[in-house]
Design a protein around this motif. Structure first.
Motif, PDB file in Angstrom:
ATOM      1  N   UNK A  56       0.850  -1.368  -0.256  1.00 32.38           N
ATOM      2  CA  UNK A  56      -0.002   0.034  -0.016  1.00 32.38           C
ATOM      3  C   UNK A  56       0.880   1.116  -0.003  1.00 32.38           C
ATOM      4  N   UNK A  57       1.960   1.247   0.673  1.00 29.27           N
ATOM      5  CA  UNK A  57       2.946   2.340   0.661  1.00 29.27           C
ATOM      6  C   UNK A  57       3.579   2.616  -0.545  1.00 29.27           C
ATOM      7  N   UNK A  58       3.867   1.466  -1.319  1.00 25.35           N
ATOM      8  CA  UNK A  58       4.500   1.509  -2.705  1.00 25.35           C
ATOM      9  C   UNK A  58       3.436   2.235  -3.559  1.00 25.35           C
ATOM     10  N   UNK A  59       2.187   1.823  -3.462  1.00 22.08           N
ATOM     11  CA  UNK A  59       1.003   2.400  -4.455  1.00 22.08           C
ATOM     12  C   UNK A  59       0.827   3.910  -4.281  1.00 22.08           C
ATOM     13  N   UNK A  60       1.051   4.383  -2.857  1.00 23.51           N
ATOM     14  CA  UNK A  60       1.084   5.747  -2.584  1.00 23.51           C
ATOM     15  C   UNK A  60       2.323   6.440  -2.859  1.00 23.51           C
ATOM     16  N   UNK A  61       3.326   5.680  -2.878  1.00 18.07           N
ATOM     17  CA  UNK A  61       4.690   6.229  -3.425  1.00 18.07           C
ATOM     18  C   UNK A  61       4.566   6.394  -5.044  1.00 18.07           C
ATOM     19  N   UNK A  62       4.168   5.485  -5.554  1.00 17.63           N
ATOM     20  CA  UNK A  62       3.955   5.596  -7.019  1.00 17.63           C
ATOM     21  C   UNK A  62       2.979   6.770  -7.345  1.00 17.63           C
TER      22      UNK A  62
END
Ligand SMILES: Nc1ncnc2c1ncn2[C@@H]1O[C@H](COP(=O)(O)OP(=O)(O)OP(=O)(O)O)[C@@H](O)[C@H]1O
Ligand SMILES: Nc1ncnc2c1ncn2[C@@H]1O[C@H](COP(=O)(O)OP(=O)(O)OP(=O)(O)O)[C@@H](O)[C@H]1O
Ligand SMILES: [Mg+2]
Ligand SMILES: [Mg+2]
Lengths: 328, 514, 329, 350
Positions: free
Chosen positions: C105-111
């Motif tokens: 989920x953090x990676x998605x937000x980061x993206x």
């Protein structure tokens, strides 16, 4: 009288300075500067052979950018040119394999190029559909049509005499480089010193005002596109005769490379501004960057990123220069 | 009056006549059967309210629009003017009301576009082009405009001069000028009139459109009045008077042109101290108080518009101080200026004032979107009301609120630009050439409005190149020259002579007096 | 010639039909409707709910980007870097998850942040340095793709947790999950453009930027917002795409820019700015996807299909503009 | 200047033995790892319609595979095959094509994947709708299809290429590579296997650099020329990893008048290479016969539908090609790569 001479004396060093600060000069400096820097890293880069190969392999992009610059200066754009070059190369190659006289195989792409582009120009001008729509549509039509007709069959067994690009003038100047220079100089002269050449700037700068000056903007648009078709034909010829195989498909992303050369060369996308000398220099610079990155051992994974940064720098340098000029 | 004789003596057909011209646009009958003629060596003025159809008429004569009906006759022969080029071949040169220039090209090239001098092989002769442009500039005694300047960098006044040069360069037999002096100062107007007189002597027929009656009396032989697209009257200038013309134009009597009422003046709204913005704004200090109208006079290019735009945040200041109602502020953008209660009605309504392709309604609400929107959502009904109030208040001649604003006549466009700012209820109103291209009726309307607004406590800074307007409307007059404020006059001390002298600087004013 | 076609047409048209019928979007919707009927008659698998929903799934990525692109083109700008942003975001999604070890989920937000930043960078160049949008985004088209290649070193990342594939492959209430995203985005974008001061500002910028600025509208801020939004949506599109195809590659999104622009332009948004609607873009999106699908199902091959699409793009613009030549001055 | 090349797909490399002749080592027997269609209708012996979705249409290579499929369809008599696909090698487009054919309802799908993983969901969807799926040329993840017809194993190609290079250029010489893009799976795999094999069997060969040139003729030519100019005498060999890059590299060498000094080895179709092979500029061109590949894929599909090729089988009958072996669990091997030389190249026309 003395007053005017005084003004002149004042004006000419300023004009010289202005010329030096032009986009063309900036690009020329970049082309030479880059060569020197890369040469320091790897002297082989400066070998005549390499420099001439850089020009040779990319002359067709510069030639196509000449036509593209005209189109953009006239306030239009063409994104079908890559597809058209693919089609024209195939036309020329097919004729050559079918045994048509060499001169016919060389002239055919020019004629077909002029016809196709004039047709597009007419649709844009007289039916008044934006150029980007027409050429975007045409991009698909030409691309799909080419595959549909040829089935993607490569053209091989081309006669030796077909290879225009193998001819060297005076045993030194390869034909593509010669044609690139001639096309640029001719176009630059024509756009500066001929009345139809100036109408390109007029129509691109303010079509309504041009109409009131007795210029027919639709006719000018058709003319510009026809010329663009001619240069695309020359580019296709160089493209087709470079190798002994013609792919019969559309060269990937070629239109983007050509447009990039034009805009990096200082042609304003809003129309009315730019020169073909700038776009040719930009095409050379872009080709030189690609080669330089290999010579400087930049990791191949990062090459495109570095290319992007360099283009960005050129563009921003140009913008800042223009702003400084405007405020001076 | 030698000309009157010439008129009578020539039994030859008039140089140009138009018969029964009709033209309608969707929703508008712009011309309903107009006829008039212009003789060789005559200056014929066209007069009428905004939207009367003057520009449309001359566009028909210039081959821009085809008429729906009617005929154009040159030297006794009917001509078919399908394209502007046909008109040019018939010897007609036109200065259009909208400045139609090539911003990226030089002055010389703009002047000669389409008929550039040629050298061998059909090659354009750039040297001759520049040379001829310099001659034309010299003939108009313009010294501050260089043939190699790029037109896009010129002020409106200079662009207007380029338009004039272009028409003059064509050696036409018929010269049409649609409000050529709207952006010019008196100094330029005088030079232009000298040229027109020379052309007249050479037998050129001139059609002259202006809303400035004094000009018509100064230059024209006959005048034709249009109202609502119809021909009302053609009079010899010698036989008429301003009052009569105005009445013919508007169909009623206009009271005073500059109805200045003196009001009590309040505290300072705008205080500017040592304001700097290179290259044209140099250490400017001025104050405008509530209820006060301050006039700003100056020559073309003296930097008045630049000053206004620096105050308005278009070109933020580089030094000095601006105070709004005593509060020091740093204005970085027009958006910020707007929230501070500053309104700026720009001089070039076509590119700066109006969003031409948008509707009258949308233009009216543009500067006051906050007033008709709630939480960012536009209330359509409130917006319509705002616009229809504006149309009523300014008597904008439009077929509906959904009319494309760019299709209105020039004067009506100007009213919309003014109206959109007043909808925002500003505290300081900067007007840059507020009545340029506006007919007498509307002008009186705007002047009356200015008076009312000042009475409501609005502070007004008015830039105008029309000296009578400056003198008539202002409580105080400031004069700018070369980016500096060089003189200040109270209303009672300001006269044509004193202000004019300050505008020119000493030696030029001496020349003018002589 | 030009003067003739300029004036009488709208007059005639005006008399026979109400104005909304003559809008480009309405015309296009009619053409689409006719095409649907014909293609439906030719192939019984075409007009099935299943197929139509599935087409919605396949076109979501382009659709998400086409919305902010509509905003951008209405202001007279363009964003050619969207395809490259998709590539960069896809790579960074995988990279941040696998190499940085971010929870997904953090990676998605980061993206999404990376996408927005890439768009913001375009916006800064365009508003602060005043680089024309086409030039700015041509340069970043190369740059962002280059970053994607450089960062990924040609590696792809796969093996995402099962839940992640929900976005791209599953259904929610019988409708593909990503289609909900698209539908919400359409409604929001449509309202923003049609009903808000922000939307009005965009139209004003497209019609006359100087006048918009002189009217005190926040021109630069609006532009900054739309380019950032474009990057953000390209990032979102990348997430959807990765979830649908279960892997990341640095060449993802190549050529999206032309698909997106074709969609927007077909939908009646003027490339010169000032004119266009979200509704038109939606019709354009449906038109391209359904034509491709319908033709394929009817047995037309890929090369012929793109010829047809190209022709439709030109012809429908022509028909619509002939019938609707009433705006513009 | 090149670091270890691992094909960027994290798969292990498996170099063959150095000795000549033995093209493919006996593969370790692996259980079947392909997928299976759910509720596929029984069409054994009945006419079936197939669609073939290659990486892209309109290039010589896939035209040849298409021809093989048509040949097989004719030979079998009860198969209708059609080729359709994207005009550029884009995985995204390819997925849409396959999706459309799932909707339109075919009996079997043949594919050559642009991306092994990205294509998997749509192939699984096909399987779930009872459609048979067989890959060729470029594989997908195994469980997304039933069988994959492998033209030649990666390590086999790698061995043929490196051996040819060592033979033509010399054991201790330097070479560079022109490939399409680093993300193209087959090319990346081949290069990785070449690296491993060179390390093992020709450790003195020097590996200079790899450049990208997409599937673009002129770009490949420019890149090859740049390499020649950069390395000068140091460069003794060029690998072309695609059927586009190899003739372009040969042309670059010819133009630089370095025939005989710089060896060109690569994958290519014979027609494009004839001028260079005939002029002795290129000695060996590595390729399998793509016509046979298409032919075999069609036969495999037929065998699957007919129930003749089931999980666990060790070979399959493929018409004129005879019996083909199953390797690697669910792959069918076409055979050893073919090497075209001046002697045999005139016998081929594609
Ligand atoms: N292209 C057009 N389309 C529609 N209506 C037009 C067009 N041009 C002019 N009109 C309308 O025709 C009428 C006459 O306009 P015109 O420009 O001739 O007025 P004018 O007398 O020149 O006014 P002004 O003094 O304000 O310049 C106006 O009502 C105007 O709105
Ligand atoms: N010395 C100068 N250097 C550069 N530009 C100048 C100079 N003098 C005049 N100009 C030009 O004139 C313009 C300034 O005119 P501005 O519009 O500010 O003055 P103005 O007094 O309002 O004149 P106008 O009545 O024409 O509006 C500048 O934009 C510039 O292009
Ligand atoms: Mg007018
Ligand atoms: Mg001014």
């Amino acid at each position: 009288m003395t007053a005017t001479t005084l003004i002149h004396a004042e004006a000419s060093p300023r004009r010289l300075l202005k010329a030096l600060a032009s986009q063309e000069a900036l690009l020329a400096i970049a082309v030479i500067g880059l060569a020197i820097i890369v040469g320091l890293y790897n002297p082989r880069f400066l070998a005549m052979r390499n420099l001439s190969d850089v020009l040779l392999g990319n002359a067709y992009i510069a030639v196509a950018a000449v036509g593209m610059s005209m189109v953009i200066i006239s306030g239009n754009i063409d994104i079908s040119v890559g597809s058209l070059i693919g089609v024209l190369a195939t036309v020329s190659g097919t004729l050559a394999v079918e045994g048509a006289p060499i001169i016919v195989t060389w002239l055919a792409p020019l004629v077909v190029g002029i016809l196709v582009m004039a047709f597009q120009g007419a649709i844009i001008a007289y039916l008044r559909i934006p150029a980007i729509v027409v050429t975007l549509g045409m991009l698909s039509i030409l691309k799909g049509g080419l595959i549909g007709v040829t089935g993607g069959k490569w053209i091989t067994d081309l006669p030796d005499s077909f290879h225009l690009a193998n001819i060297e003038l005076f045993d030194a100047v390869p034909m593509p480089v010669f044609l690139m220079i001639v096309a640029t100089i001719f176009a630059a002269w024509w756009m500066r010193y001929s009345a139809p050449g100036r109408t390109i700037y007029a129509v691109g700068g303010n079509a309504e005002a041009a109409r009131l000056c007795g210029i027919s903007p639709p006719r000018a648009t058709v003319m510009v596109f026809a010329l663009h078709g001619f240069f695309a034909g020359v580019a296709a010829l160089l493209y087709a005769t470079q190798l002994r195989v013609i792919q019969s498909t559309v060269p990937p992303n070629l239109e983007l490379t050509i447009i990039t050369a034009s805009v990096v060369g200082g042609v304003s996308i809003l129309g009315g501004v730019g020169t073909v000398i700038g776009s040719t220099l930009a095409a050379i610079l872009i080709a030189e960057i690609a080669s330089a990155l290999v010579f400087t051992d930049v990791s191949p994974y990062w090459i495109r990123a570095v290319q992007g940064v360099l283009i960005l720098i050129t563009v921003i340098a140009d913008i800042l220069r223009r702003r400084r000029m405007a405020r001076a | 009056m030698a000309n009157d004789q010439a008129l009578r003596e020539t039994a030859a057909p008039p140089r140009l006549s138009v018969y029964n011209i009709e033209k309608s646009f969707p929703g508008v009958n712009a011309l309903t059967g107009v006829s008039f003629n212009v003789a060789k060596g005559e200056v014929h003025a066209l007069l009428g309210e905004n939207g009367a159809g003057k520009s449309t008429l001359i566009k028909i004569v210039s081959g821009v629009f085809p008429p729906d009906r009617g005929e154009v006759i040159v030297d006794g022969k009917p001509v078919n003017l399908a394209r502007p080029d046909d008109a040019r071949r018939a010897g007609i040169a036109t200065i259009y009301q909208e400045l139609l220039l090539f911003p990226e090209l030089t002055v010389a090239e703009n002047v000669f576009m389409g008929h550039a001098p040629r050298a061998g092989l059909g090659r354009l002769d750039w040297r001759a082009m520049r040379e001829k442009t310099r001659h034309l500039l010299a003939a108009l005694e313009i010294h501050d405009l260089h043939a190699d300047r790029v037109v896009g960098s010129l002020s409106v006044g200079n662009r207007q001069r380029v338009e004039i040069l272009r028409a003059l360069s064509q050696d036409a037999r018929i010269l049409i000028m649609d409000e050529p002096t709207a952006a010019l100062t008196e100094y330029d107007v005088t030079r232009l009139f000298d040229i027109v007189r020379k052309l007249k002597a050479r037998g050129v027929a001139v059609i002259y459109i202006s809303h400035r009656l004094d000009e018509i009396f100064a230059i024209a032989d006959r005048v034709t009045v249009l109202r609502d697209g119809a021909h009302i009257a053609t009079k010899r200038v010698a036989d008429t008077a301003a009052a009569e013309l105005v009445q013919l134009m508007v169909g009623r009597k206009i009271e005073s042109l500059f109805p200045k009422i003196t009001l009590p003046i309040g505290g300072p709204v705008l205080e500017v101290k040592d304001l700097e913005r290179r290259p044209l704004t140099k250490r400017i200090s001025l104050t405008v108080r509530a209820g006060e109208i301050v006039g700003l006079a100056g020559l073309v290019g003296s930097g008045r518009s630049e000053l206004a735009q620096t105050i308005f945040g278009v070109t933020p200041a580089e030094g000095g101080e601006i105070k709004i109602r005593g509060q020091a502020v740093y204005i970085r953008s027009p958006a910020q200026a707007r929230t501070l209660g500053i309104a700026y009605v720009p001089e070039d309504r076509g590119t700066q004032g109006l969003v031409r392709p948008m509707t009258v309604r949308e233009n009216f609400s543009l500067a006051a979107l906050g007033k008709v929107a709630f939480g960012g959502f536009i209330d359509r009904a409130a917006e319509r009301k705002l616009a229809s109030d504006g149309v009523k208040c300014f008597a904008v001649k439009t077929s509906s609120l959904e009319q494309i604003a760019g299709k209105l006549s020039g004067g009506n466009q100007q009213k919309i630009v003014l109206g959109k700012w007043l909808a925002n209820k500003p505290k300081l109103l900067i007007l840059d050439e507020p009545t340029r291209g506006i007919d007498v009726g509307a002008k009186a309307e705007i002047h009356r409005l200015m008076g009312e607004l000042a009475a409501q406590g609005l502070a007004i800074l008015m830039i105008s190149s029309e000296l009578p307007e400056v003198l008539g409307m202002s409580d105080r007059v400031l004069v700018m020259r070369e980016g500096r404020i060089v003189a200040e006059f109270l209303r009672e001390d300001a006269t044509q002579e004193t202000v004019g002298a300050a505008m020119m600087g000493s030696h030029e004013s001496a020349e003018k007096v002589a | 010639m030009s003067a003739m076609s300029e004036i009488p047409l709208p007059q005639i048209a005006k008399r026979v039909a109400p104005w909304w019928l003559l809008r480009h979007e309405t015309m296009l919707a009619l053409i689409l409707f006719v095409a649907l009927i014909i293609l439906g008659a030719l192939n019984n698998r075409f007009l099935t709910l299943d197929n139509l929903l599935n087409q919605g799934r396949l076109t979501t990525e382009v659709g998400l980007i086409a919305l902010p692109m509509t905003f951008i083109i209405i202001t007279g700008g363009i964003d050619l870097s969207v395809g490259s942003i998709v590539g960069l975001c896809a790579i960074l999604l995988g990279y941040s998850w696998k190499t940085f070890g971010f929870p997904l989920p953090l990676a998605i937000a980061f993206t999404l942040v990376v996408g927005a930043t890439a768009g913001f960078f375009n916006g800064v160049g365009i508003t602060r340095l005043r680089v024309p949008p086409l030039i700015m985004t041509i340069a970043t088209l190369a740059l962002y793709r280059g970053l994607a290649e450089g960062i990924s070193q040609a590696r792809s990342v796969r093996g995402y947790p099962e839940w992640f594939y929900f976005i791209g492959q599953s259904d929610l209430f019988g409708v593909p999950a990503q289609l909900w995203l698209l539908l919400i985005a359409i409604v929001v974008a449509g309202i923003a453009l049609d009903r808000t001061t922000f939307g009005r500002t965009l139209y004003a910028i497209g019609n006359n930027e100087t006048a918009a600025r002189f009217s005190g509208l926040p021109v630069d801020r609006a532009k900054l917002i739309i380019y950032t939004l474009s990057g953000l949506m390209a990032g979102l599109s990348a997430v959807v795409l990765v979830s649908r195809v279960t892997t990341t590659r640095s060449d993802m999104g190549i050529g999206y820019e032309l698909d997106v622009i074709a969609t927007v332009v077909l939908g009646g948004t003027s490339i010169f700015g000032g004119v266009g609607t979200i509704w038109g873009t939606v019709v354009g999106l449906a038109m391209i996807q359904l034509l491709k699908n319908g033709l394929a199902l009817t047995g037309v091959k890929g090369d012929a299909t793109i010829v047809v699409i190209g022709t439709v793009l030109i012809l429908s613009t022509l028909v619509a503009s002939l019938l609707q030549r009433r705006r513009g001055v | 200047a090149e670091k270890r090349w691992d094909g960027a797909d994290d798969l292990p490399v498996n170099p063959l033995a150095c000795s000549a002749g033995e093209a493919s080592a006996a593969p370790a027997a692996k259980p079947y790892d392909g997928g299976q269609p759910t509720n596929a209708p029984d069409k054994a012996g009945k006419p079936i319609s197939l669609v073939d979705v290659p990486k892209l249409i309109g290039i010589g290579y896939f035209n040849a595979t298409t021809k093989g499929m048509q040949d097989a369809a004719k030979a079998l008599g009860n198969v209708a095959a059609k080729t359709d696909g994207p005009t550029e090698a884009k995985i995204d487009e390819q997925i849409k094509f396959i999706d459309n054919y799932i909707t339109s309802g075919v009996d079997g799908i043949l594919f050559a994947a642009n991306d092994p993983v990205a294509i998997a969901p749509v192939l699984k969807k096909a399987l779930s709708k009872g459609i048979h799926v067989v890959g060729y040329d470029a594989n997908s993840t195994p469980n997304a299809r039933e069988w994959f017809v492998n033209q030649a194993e990666f390590n086999g190609i790698a061995k043929a290429m490196i051996d040819s290079m060592a033979n033509e250029a010399g054991e201790d010489k330097s070479f560079a590579i022109v490939t399409s893009t680093f993300t193209t799976p087959n090319q990346a795999r081949w290069i990785a296997e070449m690296w491993a094999y060179a390390q093992k069997c020709h450790p003195k060969l020097k590996w200079l650099e790899t450049v990208e040139a997409q599937e673009d003729n002129n770009l490949s030519f420019n890149q090859a020329t740049t390499l020649i100019n950069k390395y000068g005498d140091k460069l003794s060999g060029l690998f072309g990893m695609t059927s586009v890059a190899t003739p372009a590299s040969a042309e670059a060498v010819t133009k630089a008048k370095l025939c005989g000094k710089v060896a060109v080895v690569g994958l290519a179709t014979p027609n494009a290479m004839k001028p260079y092979v005939n002029a002795d500029c290129v000695k060996s061109v590595v390729l399998w016969n793509p016509v046979d590949l298409g032919y075999a894929a069609t036969y495999v599909m037929r065998a699957v539908v007919d129930g003749k090729l089931k999980p666990g089988a060790t070979s399959v009958e493929a018409g004129k090609l005879g019996k083909l072996n199953v390797v690697n669990g669910s792959e069918i091997l076409l055979g050893a790569p073919f090497i075209f030389t001046k002697q045999n190249i005139k016998d081929f026309d594609f």
